[in-house]
Scaffold this active site. Sequence first.
Site, short mmCIF file in Angstrom:
data_model
loop_
_atom_site.label_atom_id
_atom_site.label_comp_id
_atom_site.label_asym_id
_atom_site.label_seq_id
_atom_site.Cartn_x
_atom_site.Cartn_y
_atom_site.Cartn_z
CB CYS A 104 -11.13 -15.69 -40.18
SG CYS A 104 -12.69 -14.78 -40.18
N GLY A 105 -12.57 -17.27 -41.91
CA GLY A 105 -13.41 -17.89 -42.92
C GLY A 105 -12.72 -18.98 -43.71
#
Length: 206
Positions: A104-105
Amino acid sequence: MTSGTTVHLAVYDTLADWETGHTTAFLAQNGYTVRTVGPTLEPVTSMGGLRVQPDLALAELRPEDSALLVLPGAGLWDAGDDLAPFARTARAFLDAGTPVAAICGATAGLAREGLLDDRAHTSAVSFYLAATGYGGGERYVEADAVTDGGLITAGPTEPVALAREVLGLLGVYGPKKLDAWYRLFHDSDPSAYEVLEGTEEGAGAE
């Protein structure tokens, strides 16, 4: 090179609790010790409201003391430079030959650090990483998770795929058992039990 059986899980405010659960749980069940690494030793609060007390501060972490660094997503990855030190640590790990897994991030953090410019990788969507201004757009792969050398990347909806890549890279399960494990936890395939509950146990199982 990887060292021992200690895996380090990065923890920071707004971390996405659910993204690394399969990874850490199945490593812990297969002989690994999971230690949490925070920006400091101060407690952090996850996106789900869990309070986590880090085992060690980032400044104490050395690649030679670790088998793997796991970087979960977090709102803070896209809210400034607070987590940039974790991306710099990922560079040190990869330079030392110690694997890194990011989801993800955290993949955007690695993109900003330049770590995805020359490695095949994935994330949520290609334009999410493109917004970082990184130079690795041509190496983006539309896949649930991607391993290139010692770097594993995955999108936010693929915690099971992240774990699959980690368990494979560290040799926890051999190919046949790993495939069955993924089919069970990702696809709810009941036939996978036949392999997982059979005689093929541990690293190297076909």
